[in-house]
Design a protein around this motif. Structure first.
Motif, PDB file in Angstrom:
ATOM      1  N   LEU A   1      17.187   6.195 -36.942  1.00 27.06           N
ATOM      2  CA  LEU A   1      16.899   4.766 -36.775  1.00 27.06           C
ATOM      3  C   LEU A   1      16.880   4.325 -35.317  1.00 27.06           C
ATOM      4  CD1 LEU A   1      18.833   3.062 -39.720  1.00 27.06           C
ATOM      5  CD2 LEU A   1      16.366   3.079 -39.335  1.00 27.06           C
ATOM      6  N   ALA A   2      17.695   4.919 -34.500  1.00 30.11           N
ATOM      7  CA  ALA A   2      17.759   4.510 -33.092  1.00 30.11           C
ATOM      8  C   ALA A   2      16.414   4.685 -32.389  1.00 30.11           C
ATOM      9  CB  ALA A   2      18.834   5.318 -32.366  1.00 30.11           C
ATOM     10  N   ILE A   3      15.673   5.723 -32.779  1.00 35.27           N
ATOM     11  CA  ILE A   3      14.374   5.987 -32.147  1.00 35.27           C
ATOM     12  C   ILE A   3      13.390   4.855 -32.421  1.00 35.27           C
ATOM     13  CG2 ILE A   3      12.359   7.527 -32.190  1.00 35.27           C
ATOM     14  CD1 ILE A   3      14.239   9.828 -32.801  1.00 35.27           C
ATOM     15  N   TYR A   4      13.542   4.216 -33.581  1.00 37.96           N
ATOM     16  CA  TYR A   4      12.561   3.210 -34.006  1.00 37.96           C
ATOM     17  C   TYR A   4      12.986   1.786 -33.691  1.00 37.96           C
ATOM     18  CZ  TYR A   4      10.735   7.267 -36.446  1.00 37.96           C
ATOM     19  OH  TYR A   4      10.240   8.515 -36.722  1.00 37.96           O
ATOM     20  N   GLN A   5      14.089   1.610 -32.968  1.00 35.76           N
ATOM     21  CA  GLN A   5      14.550   0.262 -32.642  1.00 35.76           C
ATOM     22  C   GLN A   5      13.503  -0.567 -31.883  1.00 35.76           C
ATOM     23  OE1 GLN A   5      17.372  -1.258 -33.724  1.00 35.76           O
ATOM     24  NE2 GLN A   5      17.608   0.609 -34.944  1.00 35.76           N
ATOM     25  N   PRO A   6      12.688   0.043 -31.015  1.00 36.79           N
ATOM     26  CA  PRO A   6      11.698  -0.763 -30.282  1.00 36.79           C
ATOM     27  C   PRO A   6      10.514  -1.234 -31.129  1.00 36.79           C
ATOM     28  CG  PRO A   6      12.251   1.237 -29.097  1.00 36.79           C
ATOM     29  CD  PRO A   6      12.747   1.401 -30.487  1.00 36.79           C
ATOM     30  N   TYR A   7      10.474  -0.848 -32.406  1.00 38.29           N
ATOM     31  CA  TYR A   7       9.346  -1.212 -33.257  1.00 38.29           C
ATOM     32  C   TYR A   7       9.828  -2.127 -34.397  1.00 38.29           C
ATOM     33  CZ  TYR A   7       7.558   2.919 -30.849  1.00 38.29           C
ATOM     34  OH  TYR A   7       7.196   3.832 -29.886  1.00 38.29           O
ATOM     35  N   PRO A   8      10.063  -3.406 -34.113  1.00 43.38           N
ATOM     36  CA  PRO A   8      10.632  -4.327 -35.113  1.00 43.38           C
ATOM     37  C   PRO A   8       9.862  -4.405 -36.434  1.00 43.38           C
ATOM     38  CG  PRO A   8      10.706  -5.316 -32.944  1.00 43.38           C
ATOM     39  CD  PRO A   8       9.906  -4.060 -32.799  1.00 43.38           C
ATOM     40  N   PRO A   9       8.511  -4.446 -36.425  1.00 39.93           N
ATOM     41  CA  PRO A   9       7.812  -4.512 -37.727  1.00 39.93           C
ATOM     42  C   PRO A   9       8.084  -3.284 -38.585  1.00 39.93           C
ATOM     43  CG  PRO A   9       6.327  -5.073 -35.918  1.00 39.93           C
ATOM     44  CD  PRO A   9       7.556  -4.505 -35.302  1.00 39.93           C
ATOM     45  N   LEU A  10       8.137  -2.111 -37.952  1.00 38.79           N
ATOM     46  CA  LEU A  10       8.411  -0.882 -38.691  1.00 38.79           C
ATOM     47  C   LEU A  10       9.794  -0.961 -39.343  1.00 38.79           C
ATOM     48  CD1 LEU A  10       7.761   2.705 -37.322  1.00 38.79           C
ATOM     49  CD2 LEU A  10       9.862   2.175 -38.538  1.00 38.79           C
ATOM     50  N   LEU A  11      10.796  -1.394 -38.573  1.00 39.47           N
ATOM     51  CA  LEU A  11      12.154  -1.495 -39.110  1.00 39.47           C
ATOM     52  C   LEU A  11      12.239  -2.535 -40.215  1.00 39.47           C
ATOM     53  CD1 LEU A  11      14.469  -1.272 -35.967  1.00 39.47           C
ATOM     54  CD2 LEU A  11      14.136   0.429 -37.746  1.00 39.47           C
ATOM     55  N   ALA A  12      11.543  -3.668 -40.019  1.00 42.00           N
ATOM     56  CA  ALA A  12      11.598  -4.746 -41.023  1.00 42.00           C
ATOM     57  C   ALA A  12      11.082  -4.253 -42.368  1.00 42.00           C
ATOM     58  CB  ALA A  12      10.786  -5.947 -40.548  1.00 42.00           C
ATOM     59  N   TYR A  13       9.962  -3.531 -42.347  1.00 44.58           N
ATOM     60  CA  TYR A  13       9.417  -3.012 -43.610  1.00 44.58           C
ATOM     61  C   TYR A  13      10.267  -1.864 -44.161  1.00 44.58           C
ATOM     62  CZ  TYR A  13       5.345  -5.985 -43.296  1.00 44.58           C
ATOM     63  OH  TYR A  13       4.526  -7.080 -43.260  1.00 44.58           O
ATOM     64  N   PHE A  14      10.909  -1.116 -43.282  1.00 44.21           N
ATOM     65  CA  PHE A  14      11.823  -0.069 -43.744  1.00 44.21           C
ATOM     66  C   PHE A  14      12.992  -0.680 -44.508  1.00 44.21           C
ATOM     67  CE2 PHE A  14      15.682   2.459 -43.021  1.00 44.21           C
ATOM     68  CZ  PHE A  14      15.305   3.656 -43.602  1.00 44.21           C
ATOM     69  N   TYR A  15      13.611  -1.726 -43.927  1.00 44.69           N
ATOM     70  CA  TYR A  15      14.746  -2.374 -44.589  1.00 44.69           C
ATOM     71  C   TYR A  15      14.309  -3.073 -45.877  1.00 44.69           C
ATOM     72  CZ  TYR A  15      17.270  -1.630 -40.189  1.00 44.69           C
ATOM     73  OH  TYR A  15      17.868  -1.066 -39.094  1.00 44.69           O
ATOM     74  N   LEU A  16      13.119  -3.672 -45.852  1.00 47.88           N
ATOM     75  CA  LEU A  16      12.611  -4.338 -47.052  1.00 47.88           C
ATOM     76  C   LEU A  16      12.383  -3.322 -48.174  1.00 47.88           C
ATOM     77  CD1 LEU A  16      11.519  -6.862 -48.504  1.00 47.88           C
ATOM     78  CD2 LEU A  16       9.283  -6.366 -47.504  1.00 47.88           C
TER      79      LEU A  16
END
Length: 492
Positions: free
Chosen positions: A228-243
């Motif tokens: 997850l730390a690698i993807y912190q700079p990509y907020p849309p990616l994380l948002a859809y991951f958590y969703l």
């Protein structure tokens, strides 16, 4: 000719768009056909008054060719050319809206394709081909609170790809551009993949069907989850991951998911925020339908957030069925004062054609919740019953009101007229008819039990009540089932 496709197109465009099309049609770069220019000028002049007289074939032909006898074939060709030109205009307008015409990328691509690299070399940064010290870090490690999206990642990917190709053409190849290209491609692909995964999760529940397991998604999901730390700079990616995590769960992580998404929200574009909140709304509704009533309060919170952020508006208006669903949710939580304020505050934001019926019906449901039945009956007389949806809702509310008032004759008369109404309207689906027929049948049975409770042998009455409960539990579809089950519980 009012039914002609060109005139229908123009009739549904606003004045500014018609003016832009007129300019477009008169640009010799896009169109040199003088007859097409004249037709567009005429139609722009009479816009939006495309009446039979002004759009008559003969009248339009005379506007274009005043000295010639009418020739329908000639006119048809001009209309065909003009329609094609308008569709080309639509494409260019949409490309501009989606920022597909990315200037820097397209300019570099053109110069490279036409062997004009000497011009590009003058503009090429001195350090463009040098390796950056932070190579290996994410390209947007300092993005801050900039709103990002998969579309943004796609544009950056294409620019990095073109920079890489240009650097090779200038004999300044750089691994940095190639790496950036891959990083942006991953961000774009994974964001789109996760958004589609969320949509598939919705569709499975909506269509009540299983879909093949996406093996690649399973692998990608684990990889993201482990890094997850690698993807912190990509907020849309994380948002859809958590969703996606939430949609595939039993709801235990709802609060944690909401907290994470709220933290990412400043970095998301409105379209993504809108989709995510709509998904949260549907998730809460699904949980409520499965009997987890605690999610009713969560749904209410989502509605409040959507209202505050303007996420429910369509072309500046609040759809009437959102208005109804929010009212129903608030009343189920006994948030009476909030609902009353909401009805008045958002009345003016309803579509013009729906204001009267939507406001009146929902105000009637508010008064029903207060047990102010006289106000309910008075308000229901003000609803325009030309709209079948409000007709059905009003009749259902009237049924509940008569039941609570213990008005036997009006209730029985209503159930009979309601049945006839359902039978007459062929546009109603079998699902709708079954839901309402069951409501009427079981409401009458419950009312009958209520009326004869004092003069029926207790054992017989109890047996009939148990039979009614069983029939309700076995029925496929019952509209207003929560209300009906509540009335049956009151009989005990």
């Amino acid at each position: 000719m009012k039914k002609n496709l060109l005139i229908q197109y123009l009739g549904n465009m606003d004045r500014k768009a018609v003016t832009r099309f007129c300019d477009f049609a008169h640009s010799p770069y896009f169109n040199k056909h003088r007859d097409v220019q004249n037709l567009v000028s005429y139609l722009s002049q009479i816009y939006p008054d495309f009446n039979d007289k002004k759009c008559d074939r003969e009248a339009i032909f005379q506007q274009l060719y005043p000295a010639l006898p009418h020739d329908q074939a000639k006119l048809a060709i001009v209309f065909t050319y003009t329609t094609r030109l308008l569709e080309q205009f639509f494409i260019i307008e949409q490309a501009g809206f989606e920022e597909i015409l990315e200037e820097e990328t397209l300019l570099k691509k053109y110069l490279r394709r036409h062997q004009l690299l000497f011009y590009l070399e003058k503009k090429w940064p001195e350090n463009a081909g040098r390796e950056k010290k932070h190579a290996g870090n994410t390209p947007i490690e300092k993005a801050g609170t900039e709103a990002l999206s998969s579309h943004h990642f796609e544009k950056k990917y294409k620019l990095a790809a073109e920079n890489d190709a240009t650097s090779i053409g200038l004999s300044q190849p750089s691994a940095q551009f190639l790496w950036e290209k891959q990083a942006w491609l991953d961000a774009f692909y994974l964001t789109e993949k996760l958004r589609d995964a969320c949509e598939i999760s919705h569709r499975k529940k909506l269509l009540k069907t299983d879909l093949p397991t996406d093996i690649l998604l399973t692998v990608l999901y684990k990889s993201i989850n482990d890094n997850l730390a690698i993807y912190q700079p990509y907020p849309p990616l994380l948002a859809y991951f958590y969703l996606y995590q939430l949609l595939e769960s039993d709801g235990a992580i709802y609060q944690d998911t909401l907290l994470k998404i709220n933290g990412l929200e400043p970095c998301l574009i409105k379209d993504d925020v809108q989709y995510i909140y709509n998904s949260l709304q549907n998730f809460c509704i699904g949980q409520i339908n499965e009997g987890r009533q605690v999610f009713l309060r969560e749904l209410f919170g989502i509605y409040q957030s959507q209202l505050k952020k303007g996420l429910l508006l369509e072309h500046g208006k609040l759809p009437e069925w959102h208005y109804k669903n929010i009212t129903t949710t608030g009343l189920r939580l006994d948030e009476r004062q909030w609902v009353r304020d909401f009805l008045d505050e958002y009345k003016s934001m309803l579509p013009d054609e729906a204001i009267q019926n939507a406001y009146t019906y929902n105000l009637a449901t508010y008064h029903y919740h207060k047990k102010d039945y006289d106000a309910v009956l008075k308000l229901l007389t003000k609803i325009e019953y030309t709209d079948i949806r409000y007709n059905l809702d009003a009749k259902s509310l009237l049924l509940r009101t008569y039941y609570d008032l213990e008005e036997e004759e009006p209730l029985l008369a209503l159930t009979e007229s309601f049945k006839q109404y359902l039978k007459r309207h062929r546009q109603l689906s079998d699902f709708q008819k079954k839901g309402y027929f069951n409501l009427l049948k079981f409401a009458r049975k419950a009312f009958s039990l209520k009326q004869k409770a004092d003069f029926t042998p207790p054992a017989k009455w109890a047996a009939e009540l148990e039979k009614l409960k069983l029939e309700i539990s076995q029925a496929d579809t019952i509209f207003n089932q929560g209300w009906l089950e509540g009335k049956v519980r009151e009989l005990v």
